[in-house]
Design a protein around this motif. Structure first.
Motif, short mmCIF file in Angstrom:
data_model
loop_
_atom_site.label_atom_id
_atom_site.label_comp_id
_atom_site.label_asym_id
_atom_site.label_seq_id
_atom_site.Cartn_x
_atom_site.Cartn_y
_atom_site.Cartn_z
N LEU A 197 -7.14 -0.59 13.27
CA LEU A 197 -5.74 -0.24 13.05
C LEU A 197 -5.15 0.56 14.21
O LEU A 197 -5.85 1.31 14.88
CB LEU A 197 -5.61 0.57 11.75
N ASP A 198 -3.84 0.42 14.38
CA ASP A 198 -3.16 1.16 15.45
C ASP A 198 -2.78 2.57 15.00
O ASP A 198 -2.41 3.40 15.83
CB ASP A 198 -1.93 0.41 15.96
N LYS A 199 -2.86 2.84 13.69
CA LYS A 199 -2.58 4.18 13.16
C LYS A 199 -3.65 4.52 12.13
O LYS A 199 -4.17 3.62 11.46
CB LYS A 199 -1.19 4.23 12.51
N PRO A 200 -3.96 5.80 11.95
CA PRO A 200 -5.00 6.18 11.00
C PRO A 200 -4.48 6.15 9.56
O PRO A 200 -3.73 7.04 9.14
CB PRO A 200 -5.37 7.60 11.44
N TYR A 201 -4.88 5.17 8.81
CA TYR A 201 -4.36 4.97 7.45
C TYR A 201 -4.54 6.21 6.58
O TYR A 201 -3.64 6.56 5.80
CB TYR A 201 -5.07 3.78 6.81
N LEU A 202 -5.65 6.91 6.71
CA LEU A 202 -5.92 8.03 5.81
C LEU A 202 -5.11 9.28 6.11
O LEU A 202 -5.02 10.17 5.28
CB LEU A 202 -7.42 8.37 5.82
N ARG A 252 0.90 7.19 -9.39
CA ARG A 252 0.64 6.79 -8.02
C ARG A 252 -0.86 6.77 -7.74
O ARG A 252 -1.64 7.41 -8.45
CB ARG A 252 1.35 7.73 -7.05
N LEU A 253 -1.25 6.06 -6.69
CA LEU A 253 -2.66 5.94 -6.34
C LEU A 253 -2.98 6.76 -5.11
O LEU A 253 -2.12 7.04 -4.28
CB LEU A 253 -3.00 4.47 -6.07
N THR A 254 -4.24 7.16 -4.98
CA THR A 254 -4.69 7.75 -3.73
C THR A 254 -4.79 6.65 -2.69
O THR A 254 -4.77 5.45 -3.01
CB THR A 254 -6.06 8.42 -3.89
N ARG A 255 -4.91 7.04 -1.44
CA ARG A 255 -4.98 6.03 -0.38
C ARG A 255 -6.22 5.15 -0.51
O ARG A 255 -6.15 3.94 -0.26
CB ARG A 255 -4.93 6.71 0.99
N LEU A 256 -7.33 5.75 -0.89
CA LEU A 256 -8.54 4.95 -1.03
C LEU A 256 -8.47 4.06 -2.26
O LEU A 256 -8.95 2.92 -2.24
CB LEU A 256 -9.77 5.86 -1.10
N GLU A 257 -7.90 4.55 -3.35
CA GLU A 257 -7.72 3.70 -4.53
C GLU A 257 -6.87 2.48 -4.19
O GLU A 257 -7.20 1.35 -4.56
CB GLU A 257 -7.04 4.48 -5.66
N ALA A 258 -5.79 2.71 -3.47
CA ALA A 258 -4.88 1.62 -3.12
C ALA A 258 -5.57 0.62 -2.19
O ALA A 258 -5.49 -0.60 -2.39
CB ALA A 258 -3.63 2.17 -2.46
N LEU A 259 -6.28 1.13 -1.18
CA LEU A 259 -6.95 0.23 -0.24
C LEU A 259 -8.03 -0.60 -0.93
O LEU A 259 -8.24 -1.77 -0.58
CB LEU A 259 -7.55 1.04 0.91
N ARG A 260 -8.70 -0.01 -1.91
CA ARG A 260 -9.75 -0.74 -2.63
C ARG A 260 -9.19 -1.98 -3.33
O ARG A 260 -9.87 -3.00 -3.45
CB ARG A 260 -10.43 0.19 -3.63
N LEU A 261 -7.94 -1.90 -3.79
CA LEU A 261 -7.34 -3.06 -4.47
C LEU A 261 -7.29 -4.27 -3.56
O LEU A 261 -7.35 -5.41 -4.03
CB LEU A 261 -5.91 -2.74 -4.93
N LEU A 304 0.83 -1.20 0.00
CA LEU A 304 0.00 0.00 0.00
C LEU A 304 0.87 1.26 0.00
O LEU A 304 0.60 2.21 -0.74
CB LEU A 304 -0.93 0.00 1.22
N GLU A 305 1.91 1.27 0.82
CA GLU A 305 2.81 2.43 0.85
C GLU A 305 3.47 2.64 -0.51
O GLU A 305 3.63 3.78 -0.98
CB GLU A 305 3.86 2.24 1.93
N PHE A 306 3.85 1.56 -1.17
CA PHE A 306 4.47 1.64 -2.49
C PHE A 306 3.50 2.23 -3.50
O PHE A 306 3.88 3.09 -4.32
CB PHE A 306 4.93 0.25 -2.91
N HIS A 307 2.25 1.80 -3.49
CA HIS A 307 1.26 2.34 -4.43
C HIS A 307 1.01 3.83 -4.21
O HIS A 307 0.83 4.59 -5.16
CB HIS A 307 -0.07 1.59 -4.29
#
Length: 527
Positions: free
Chosen positions: A488-493, A450-459, A430-433
């Motif tokens: 999660l222990d950290k806020p992904y967004l 590169r992808l947005t965070r939501l685009e990447a998470l959707r994959l 996810l970090e790479f995307h």
């Protein structure tokens, strides 16, 4: 991760299902006198992560045996060698130690791999094996002795022990995917590893990262699946496993598949273990391995054999995933699939092409026309430099070309290709995307790729569920779907991009049951 990318405050679970998603007030109204309320303290909840391409069955069986040099955890070669030394001390003299992929010299401050001499000096009494992706391995003097490398006939076919100008062994072993895997299999067989226990431990590790499901594209010969089947029979699978089967013969692959799959219909299994169909290796001669650049041209015989295999798979209704590292391989495969599509609707079968690190717009257009999906892995995280050398830097800076596929309207699902090339647990992928940096920051993906965070998470959630025809059951947090989720222990967004790979789950649920819990939630484990 619903269609609107909605964000809610609270979620209600009943049994193995999500009962409702909404505001705190709306959900509290549903709580009866016996409801249990868990205050997550504002933490982020996501659908359970799904890795659609991970060699978990094979890699998991050696997980407890291997030493890992993952970037961010092992930042210097000196530290990595010390890890090996400590492992050797714990196991005792004569016992194997091994690092088997998922690292790169660029992650170390020394910017190099270990030498055989270093391994020998550090580990004089233990055979040591350090494999770099699927390119080569370095062994020490004790390993040379144990493996009998002085004799030319001791290595699996396709593996070669290098010698210097004087004919002396250098300690470097060169091979490819299958030969190096066979060699490591020999090492593992000498180490008395409890494969089933190791696999269960590995699945628990994935749970701790928020992974609730995976698809394994190929684990090797039949016995390799036995520990997985044993865990399933014992009701000890802590996540959902879909598995595919590769061909195990070179030549006449179609007959092998017809015989092997005669009693295996698609989707055989249950909610925890399910057979999907043929995977990754369908015809040996159509597989370009880990080729980085152009020039792959399979012959007419292999193309004809793939036509037989693909026609059989389509007629039986199997979902298929096929390996193609390069655009040339993908183009050759599509020539065959287009012929199959004259009589079968491949879109209904959700066939997918994996990897495609150098895919071009025309290739994705052809895939879209056939209804194929794209399952993307994190190979270029390790291989961007090699891709640039074999092509040019523009190709490396766009790999993997997820954006091109999305522009063509393809369904794209995410995998890691762990454990030899990718890193298990999805977060580094996810970090790479999102961030675009390859390992050691040697190459960075172009911003427009590169992808947005939501685009990447959707994959790795909604789209990943779709690949296995489960989009109506899981992959999003919506009422009526299975209660597979991770806290999660950290806020992904909002966490800094460079911290995404450090995210962990403090509470993971599958079917509404807690399969991982830590910290203040540890008391919930097993409930």
């Amino acid at each position: 991760m619903d269609a609107a990318d909605g964000i809610a405050q609270a979620i209600a679970l009943r049994g193995d299902r999500i009962a409702a998603v909404g505001t705190d007030r709306e959900i509290r109204r549903l709580a009866g006198p016996h409801a249990e309320v868990i205050d997550l303290g504002g933490r982020t909840v996501i659908p359970g992560l799904i890795d659609t391409h991970i060699h978990a069955i094979r890699g998991g069986q050696s997980y407890a045996f291997e030493t890992y040099w993952h970037e961010g955890e092992t930042t210097s070669l000196a530290a990595g060698l010390e890890q090996l030394r400590q492992t050797a001390l714990a196991r005792g003299p004569g016992k194997w130690v091994a690092v088997t992929g998922s690292w790169h010299p660029d992650q170390f401050v020394e910017k190099r791999a270990p030498t055989s001499a270093e391994l020998t000096a550090l580990l004089p009494d233990n055979p040591a094996y350090v494999q770099y992706l699927y390119d080569y391995a370095v062994v020490n003097a004790r390993a040379i002795e144990v493996l009998g490398l002085e004799r030319a006939d001791t290595l699996p076919a396709g593996v070669r022990a290098e010698r210097d100008a004087q004919g002396r062994l250098t300690g470097r072993i060169v091979g490819a995917i299958r030969p190096l895997s066979a060699l490591f299999g020999r090492i593992l067989a000498q180490s008395n590893v409890d494969a089933k226990a190791s696999l269960a431990t590995f699945f628990g590790r994935l749970n701790s990262l928020g992974v609730t499901a995976l698809i394994d594209p190929t684990a090797g010969p039949g016995p390799a699946y036995d520990p997985l089947f044993a865990l399933w029979r014992e009701n000890r699978l802590s996540l959902r496993v879909g598995y595919r089967i590769p061909t195990m013969v070179a030549g006449n692959e179609a007959e092998w598949f017809r015989n092997t799959l005669a009693y295996l219909p698609p989707f055989l299994g249950d909610g925890k273990l399910r057979f999907l169909g043929p995977g990754e290796m369908l015809v040996f001669g159509m597989d370009d391995g880990v080729k980085m650049g152009p020039g792959f041209q399979p012959d007419a015989k292999d193309r004809a054999e793939l036509l037989k295999v693909a026609s059989f798979a389509a007629s039986r209704g199997y979902p298929v995933e096929i390996h193609a590292y390069t655009d040339d391989a993908a183009s050759a495969i599509l020539d065959v699939f287009e012929e199959v599509a004259r009589t079968h609707d491949l879109g209904k079968l959700r066939w997918a092409m994996a990897h495609l690190n150098t895919g071009k717009p025309e290739t994705f257009r052809r895939m879209k026309a056939l209804g194929l999906a794209y399952t993307v892995q994190m190979g270029p995280y390790f291989e961007a430099g090699a891709i640039g050398h074999a092509n040019d830097h523009h190709v490396a800076e766009s790999a993997p070309p997820v954006r091109l596929a999305l522009r063509q309207g393809l369904k794209v699902a995410g995998g890691t290709d762990a454990t030899r090339i990718g890193i298990p647990g999805v977060w580094r992928a996810l970090e790479f995307h999102v961030g675009g940096y390859a390992i050691g920051k040697a190459v960075r993906r172009r911003e427009d790729f590169r992808l947005t965070r939501l685009e990447a998470l959707r994959l790795y959630t909604a789209n990943a569920a779709w690949i296995s025809f489960d989009e109506n059951a899981r992959g999003t947090l919506e009422a009526g779907k299975l209660a597979d989720l991770a806290v999660l222990d950290k806020p992904y967004l909002s966490v800094p991009v460079e911290e995404i790979h450090r995210i962990r789950s403090v509470l993971t649920m599958v079917d509404g049951k807690v399969v991982h819990a830590e910290g203040g939630f540890a008391g919930l484990k097993g409930r």
